[in-house]
Motif scaffolding. Structure first.
Motif, PDB file in Angstrom:
ATOM      1  N   ASP A   1       0.798  -1.225   0.030  1.00  0.00           N
ATOM      2  CA  ASP A   1       0.094   0.029   0.091  1.00  0.00           C
ATOM      3  C   ASP A   1       0.748   1.321   0.063  1.00  0.00           C
ATOM      4  N   THR A   2       2.148   1.121   0.128  1.00  0.00           N
ATOM      5  CA  THR A   2       3.160   2.149   0.012  1.00  0.00           C
ATOM      6  C   THR A   2       2.912   2.902  -1.184  1.00  0.00           C
ATOM      7  N   ALA A   3       2.527   4.222  -1.139  1.00  0.00           N
ATOM      8  CA  ALA A   3       2.386   5.213  -2.516  1.00  0.00           C
ATOM      9  C   ALA A   3       2.134   6.661  -1.844  1.00  0.00           C
ATOM     10  N   VAL A   4       2.003   7.358  -3.041  1.00  0.00           N
ATOM     11  CA  VAL A   4       1.748   8.762  -2.746  1.00  0.00           C
ATOM     12  C   VAL A   4      -0.118   8.587  -3.020  1.00  0.00           C
ATOM     13  N   TYR A   5      -0.745   9.278  -2.080  1.00  0.00           N
ATOM     14  CA  TYR A   5      -2.153   9.038  -2.137  1.00  0.00           C
ATOM     15  C   TYR A   5      -2.776  10.374  -2.886  1.00  0.00           C
ATOM     16  N   TYR A   6      -3.375  10.662  -3.766  1.00  0.00           N
ATOM     17  CA  TYR A   6      -3.939  11.804  -4.222  1.00  0.00           C
ATOM     18  C   TYR A   6      -5.492  11.875  -4.197  1.00  0.00           C
ATOM     19  N   CYS A   7      -5.854  12.981  -3.955  1.00  0.00           N
ATOM     20  CA  CYS A   7      -7.374  13.313  -3.930  1.00  0.00           C
ATOM     21  C   CYS A   7      -7.535  13.896  -5.397  1.00  0.00           C
ATOM     22  N   ALA A   8      -8.785  13.612  -6.001  1.00  0.00           N
ATOM     23  CA  ALA A   8      -9.232  14.144  -6.939  1.00  0.00           C
ATOM     24  C   ALA A   8     -10.946  14.549  -6.758  1.00  0.00           C
ATOM     25  N   SER A   9     -11.196  15.560  -7.714  1.00  0.00           N
ATOM     26  CA  SER A   9     -12.586  15.930  -7.820  1.00  0.00           C
ATOM     27  C   SER A   9     -13.186  16.449  -8.989  1.00  0.00           C
ATOM     28  N   ARG A  10     -14.443  16.275  -8.990  1.00  0.00           N
ATOM     29  CA  ARG A  10     -14.901  17.047 -10.218  1.00  0.00           C
ATOM     30  C   ARG A  10     -16.516  17.533  -9.843  1.00  0.00           C
ATOM     31  N   GLU A  11     -16.898  18.533 -10.595  1.00  0.00           N
ATOM     32  CA  GLU A  11     -18.189  19.064 -10.113  1.00  0.00           C
ATOM     33  C   GLU A  11     -19.279  18.516 -10.938  1.00  0.00           C
ATOM     34  N   ASN A  12     -19.043  17.839 -12.236  1.00  0.00           N
ATOM     35  CA  ASN A  12     -20.101  17.604 -13.079  1.00  0.00           C
ATOM     36  C   ASN A  12     -20.574  15.972 -12.501  1.00  0.00           C
ATOM     37  N   ARG A  13     -21.487  15.717 -12.790  1.00  0.00           N
ATOM     38  CA  ARG A  13     -21.939  14.299 -12.421  1.00  0.00           C
ATOM     39  C   ARG A  13     -21.280  13.336 -13.494  1.00  0.00           C
ATOM     40  N   ILE A  14     -20.973  12.211 -12.781  1.00  0.00           N
ATOM     41  CA  ILE A  14     -20.096  11.136 -13.488  1.00  0.00           C
ATOM     42  C   ILE A  14     -20.786   9.866 -13.597  1.00  0.00           C
ATOM     43  N   ILE A  15     -20.878   9.284 -14.983  1.00  0.00           N
ATOM     44  CA  ILE A  15     -21.377   7.876 -14.923  1.00  0.00           C
ATOM     45  C   ILE A  15     -20.647   6.809 -14.332  1.00  0.00           C
ATOM     46  N   VAL A  16     -21.006   6.049 -13.507  1.00  0.00           N
ATOM     47  CA  VAL A  16     -20.476   4.975 -12.816  1.00  0.00           C
ATOM     48  C   VAL A  16     -19.377   4.392 -13.558  1.00  0.00           C
ATOM     49  N   SER A  17     -19.703   3.994 -14.878  1.00  0.00           N
ATOM     50  CA  SER A  17     -18.696   3.308 -15.596  1.00  0.00           C
ATOM     51  C   SER A  17     -17.183   4.212 -15.902  1.00  0.00           C
ATOM     52  N   ALA A  18     -17.424   5.339 -15.606  1.00  0.00           N
ATOM     53  CA  ALA A  18     -16.198   6.212 -15.936  1.00  0.00           C
ATOM     54  C   ALA A  18     -15.300   6.719 -14.239  1.00  0.00           C
ATOM     55  N   ILE A  19     -16.069   6.176 -13.233  1.00  0.00           N
ATOM     56  CA  ILE A  19     -15.781   6.772 -11.878  1.00  0.00           C
ATOM     57  C   ILE A  19     -14.434   6.545 -11.744  1.00  0.00           C
ATOM     58  N   ARG A  20     -13.715   5.426 -12.107  1.00  0.00           N
ATOM     59  CA  ARG A  20     -12.269   4.950 -12.034  1.00  0.00           C
ATOM     60  C   ARG A  20     -11.285   5.644 -12.821  1.00  0.00           C
ATOM     61  N   GLN A  21     -11.905   6.351 -13.870  1.00  0.00           N
ATOM     62  CA  GLN A  21     -11.017   6.973 -14.852  1.00  0.00           C
ATOM     63  C   GLN A  21     -10.275   8.339 -14.431  1.00  0.00           C
ATOM     64  N   GLN A  22      -8.818   8.359 -14.077  1.00  0.00           N
ATOM     65  CA  GLN A  22      -8.185   9.614 -14.066  1.00  0.00           C
ATOM     66  C   GLN A  22      -8.910  10.837 -14.752  1.00  0.00           C
ATOM     67  N   ALA A  23      -8.826  10.758 -15.861  1.00  0.00           N
ATOM     68  CA  ALA A  23      -9.127  11.844 -16.960  1.00  0.00           C
ATOM     69  C   ALA A  23     -10.499  12.465 -16.653  1.00  0.00           C
ATOM     70  N   MET A  24     -11.529  11.772 -15.717  1.00  0.00           N
ATOM     71  CA  MET A  24     -12.628  12.434 -15.460  1.00  0.00           C
ATOM     72  C   MET A  24     -12.633  13.318 -14.356  1.00  0.00           C
ATOM     73  N   TYR A  25     -11.331  13.467 -13.716  1.00  0.00           N
ATOM     74  CA  TYR A  25     -11.316  14.517 -12.789  1.00  0.00           C
ATOM     75  C   TYR A  25     -10.406  15.722 -13.036  1.00  0.00           C
ATOM     76  N   PRO A  26     -10.822  16.781 -13.084  1.00  0.00           N
ATOM     77  CA  PRO A  26      -9.912  17.957 -13.406  1.00  0.00           C
ATOM     78  C   PRO A  26      -9.412  18.649 -12.451  1.00  0.00           C
ATOM     79  N   TYR A  27      -9.674  18.392 -11.057  1.00  0.00           N
ATOM     80  CA  TYR A  27      -8.987  19.107  -9.911  1.00  0.00           C
ATOM     81  C   TYR A  27      -8.273  17.804  -8.996  1.00  0.00           C
ATOM     82  N   TRP A  28      -7.075  18.101  -8.773  1.00  0.00           N
ATOM     83  CA  TRP A  28      -6.131  17.006  -8.130  1.00  0.00           C
ATOM     84  C   TRP A  28      -5.446  17.844  -6.903  1.00  0.00           C
TER      85      TRP A  28
END
Length: 128
Positions: free
Chosen positions: A91-118
């Protein structure tokens, strides 16, 4: 400008726990629909850890982390947490928080590109 600031990382022995926090701030009113955690281990690509949707409280996890990691949020919608239990050296790693303001479909929720803020990330080191 939206800022995400992670905290709570550190050094822990295998089997221990850590709770990460991600605080969001902005000069304008933001209404995040989804916030997530990703991680990047040394020499590895960044990978999805967990996400939470604001409108229905639904949570999503990387399959391998289910049962050990728990994502949650505060009611003010400004902070998301990641409770990590039974930590392992992998589990050793750098952990990043990400967010988006628009609703996201479940199938895309694991995709980094869906999150504009990091955030800048917080380092977690698990010793054996």
């Amino acid at each position: 400008q939206v800022q995400l600031v992670e905290s709570g990382g550190g050094l822990v022995q295998a089997g221990g726990s850590l709770k990460l926090s991600c605080a969001a701030s902005s000069e304008r009113t933001v209404n995040f629909q989804t916030m997530a955690w990703f991680r990047q281990a040394p020499g590895q690509e960044r990978e999805f850890v967990a996400a939470i949707r604001w409108d229905d409280y639904d949570t999503y996890y990387a399959e391998a982390l289910k049962g050990r990691f728990t994502i949650s949020r505060d009611n003010a919608k400004t902070t998301v947490f990641l409770q990590m239990d039974s930590l392992k050296p992998e589990d050793t790693a750098v952990y990043y928080c990400a967010s988006r303001e628009n609703r996201i479909i479940v199938s895309a929720i694991r995709q980094q590109a869906m999150y504009p803020y990091w955030g800048q990330g917080t380092r977690v080191t698990v010793s054996s």
